[in-house]
Design a protein around this motif. Structure first.
Motif, mmCIF file in Angstrom:
data_model
loop_
_atom_site.group_PDB
_atom_site.id
_atom_site.type_symbol
_atom_site.label_atom_id
_atom_site.label_comp_id
_atom_site.label_asym_id
_atom_site.label_seq_id
_atom_site.Cartn_x
_atom_site.Cartn_y
_atom_site.Cartn_z
ATOM 1 N N ALA A 112 0.847 -1.189 0.000
ATOM 2 C CA ALA A 112 0.000 0.000 0.000
ATOM 3 C C ALA A 112 0.886 1.242 0.000
ATOM 4 N N GLY A 113 1.035 1.812 -1.174
ATOM 5 C CA GLY A 113 1.885 2.988 -1.311
ATOM 6 C C GLY A 113 1.094 4.280 -1.278
ATOM 7 N N ASP A 114 1.821 5.367 -1.107
ATOM 8 C CA ASP A 114 1.226 6.689 -1.238
ATOM 9 C C ASP A 114 1.139 7.013 -2.724
ATOM 10 N N ASN A 115 0.115 7.741 -3.100
ATOM 11 C CA ASN A 115 -0.003 8.174 -4.489
ATOM 12 C C ASN A 115 0.340 9.663 -4.519
ATOM 13 N N ASP A 116 1.620 9.933 -4.761
ATOM 14 C CA ASP A 116 2.162 11.290 -4.704
ATOM 15 C C ASP A 116 1.973 12.024 -6.028
ATOM 16 N N ARG A 117 0.733 12.226 -6.415
ATOM 17 C CA ARG A 117 0.443 12.855 -7.709
ATOM 18 C C ARG A 117 0.943 14.288 -7.786
ATOM 19 N N HIS A 118 0.967 14.979 -6.671
ATOM 20 C CA HIS A 118 1.491 16.344 -6.672
ATOM 21 C C HIS A 118 2.967 16.368 -7.073
ATOM 22 N N GLN A 119 3.708 15.314 -6.716
ATOM 23 C CA GLN A 119 5.120 15.259 -7.081
ATOM 24 C C GLN A 119 5.318 14.939 -8.565
ATOM 25 N N GLU A 120 4.342 14.308 -9.167
ATOM 26 C CA GLU A 120 4.415 14.105 -10.616
ATOM 27 C C GLU A 120 4.472 15.462 -11.317
ATOM 28 N N LEU A 121 3.696 16.410 -10.797
ATOM 29 C CA LEU A 121 3.679 17.747 -11.387
ATOM 30 C C LEU A 121 4.944 18.529 -11.065
ATOM 31 N N THR A 122 5.378 18.469 -9.817
ATOM 32 C CA THR A 122 6.481 19.322 -9.379
ATOM 33 C C THR A 122 7.867 18.719 -9.596
ATOM 34 N N GLU A 123 7.942 17.385 -9.634
ATOM 35 C CA GLU A 123 9.247 16.731 -9.771
ATOM 36 C C GLU A 123 9.334 15.791 -10.973
ATOM 37 N N GLY A 124 8.201 15.504 -11.574
ATOM 38 C CA GLY A 124 8.195 14.591 -12.708
ATOM 39 C C GLY A 124 8.235 13.125 -12.328
ATOM 40 N N ARG A 125 7.975 12.826 -11.049
ATOM 41 C CA ARG A 125 7.955 11.429 -10.600
ATOM 42 C C ARG A 125 7.019 11.271 -9.412
ATOM 43 N N ASN A 126 6.605 10.033 -9.188
ATOM 44 C CA ASN A 126 5.698 9.703 -8.099
ATOM 45 C C ASN A 126 6.399 8.647 -7.236
ATOM 46 N N PRO A 127 7.217 9.054 -6.257
ATOM 47 C CA PRO A 127 8.020 8.092 -5.502
ATOM 48 C C PRO A 127 7.201 7.045 -4.744
ATOM 49 N N GLY A 128 6.061 7.423 -4.186
ATOM 50 C CA GLY A 128 5.241 6.443 -3.464
ATOM 51 C C GLY A 128 4.785 5.321 -4.370
ATOM 52 N N LYS A 129 4.300 5.682 -5.533
ATOM 53 C CA LYS A 129 3.829 4.696 -6.502
ATOM 54 C C LYS A 129 4.997 3.874 -7.049
ATOM 55 N N GLU A 130 6.098 4.543 -7.393
ATOM 56 C CA GLU A 130 7.265 3.850 -7.955
ATOM 57 C C GLU A 130 7.809 2.787 -7.002
ATOM 58 N N LYS A 131 7.975 3.156 -5.742
ATOM 59 C CA LYS A 131 8.538 2.209 -4.763
ATOM 60 C C LYS A 131 7.546 1.097 -4.432
ATOM 61 N N ALA A 132 6.252 1.403 -4.422
ATOM 62 C CA ALA A 132 5.250 0.355 -4.192
ATOM 63 C C ALA A 132 5.274 -0.657 -5.330
ATOM 64 N N VAL A 133 5.399 -0.174 -6.553
ATOM 65 C CA VAL A 133 5.472 -1.074 -7.713
ATOM 66 C C VAL A 133 6.736 -1.928 -7.625
ATOM 67 N N ALA A 134 7.869 -1.322 -7.265
ATOM 68 C CA ALA A 134 9.122 -2.077 -7.139
ATOM 69 C C ALA A 134 9.014 -3.147 -6.055
ATOM 70 N N ALA A 135 8.406 -2.796 -4.929
ATOM 71 C CA ALA A 135 8.247 -3.759 -3.835
ATOM 72 C C ALA A 135 7.338 -4.911 -4.251
ATOM 73 N N ALA A 136 6.237 -4.590 -4.887
ATOM 74 C CA ALA A 136 5.309 -5.635 -5.327
ATOM 75 C C ALA A 136 5.961 -6.549 -6.350
ATOM 76 N N LYS A 137 6.711 -5.977 -7.246
ATOM 77 C CA LYS A 137 7.403 -6.775 -8.262
ATOM 78 C C LYS A 137 8.413 -7.728 -7.611
ATOM 79 N N ALA A 138 9.087 -7.277 -6.574
ATOM 80 C CA ALA A 138 10.105 -8.083 -5.896
ATOM 81 C C ALA A 138 9.520 -9.311 -5.199
#
Length: 194
Positions: free
Chosen positions: A59-85
């Motif tokens: 269960a990750g955070d959905n950091d959509r505001h960071q998609e706008l300000t930083e070009g990435r969504n770290p909560g979603k990215e790390k949740a996907v990486a963890a699930a894949k692992a």
């Protein structure tokens, strides 16, 4: 600790403590807090070594505001990486319409504009609004969907992943209604329709 997880029908790992607590309350069993999105993959791998036969939900955070300000969504990215692992499932909160979306009537924000600090007050306010809606605790406490929204989102996913022999998790409101009906006299139960 580990005994509670051994008794849980699934291993649910939340990015932060508030998310893990909110999910534990909604599901009625122990969950794990990674305390940071960067810890999600490591925590998932370590727990998968101990519980290889359990379904994993990240269960990750959905950091959509960071998609706008930083070009990435770290909560979603790390949740996907963890699930894949761990061959797990990603679970991100879904908010009520408009709660986590950037308004279409103001100029879009780009990472370049955000880094330069060249944002209007309306843009800053929109991003601040989006920041309020990132995790499951925000869904439970700030969203129009509230705790019922959390329960509906997580119990559906967990139930679909839980092994056939285990009892599915029910939404608390359904359990409370059944308990109330069981406490009423038989004649009155016949008259009530659910």
């Amino acid at each position: 600790g580990l005994d509670a997880l051994a008794n849980a029908p699934a291993i649910v790992i939340g990015e932060g403590y508030a998310t893990a607590d909110t999910l534990s309350q909604a599901l009625g069993f122990a969950t794990v807090a990674a305390f940071d999105s960067g810890n999600l993959p490591n925590v998932a791998k370590l727990l998968h070594e101990k519980f290889p036969n359990k379904p994993f939900i990240i269960a990750g955070d959905n950091d959509r505001h960071q998609e706008l300000t930083e070009g990435r969504n770290p909560g979603k990215e790390k949740a996907v990486a963890a699930a894949k692992a761990v061959n797990g499932t990603v679970l991100l909160p879904i908010f009520a319409p408009g709660e986590q979306t950037y308004p279409t009537d103001i100029e879009p924000v780009t990472p370049t504009k955000a880094r330069s600090g060249d944002l209007s007050d309306a843009q800053k306010e929109a991003i601040a609004q989006m920041k309020m809606f990132t995790d499951f605790n925000d869904l439970a406490t700030k969203s129009a969907l509230g705790e019922v929204g959390v329960e509906r989102q997580v119990t559906n996913i967990v139930n679909s992943l839980v092994v056939r022999n285990q009892k599915p998790i029910k939404i608390k409101q359904q359990q409370e209604l059944v308990e109330k009906l069981e406490q009423q006299p038989v004649q009155r139960r016949k008259a009530m329709k659910i």
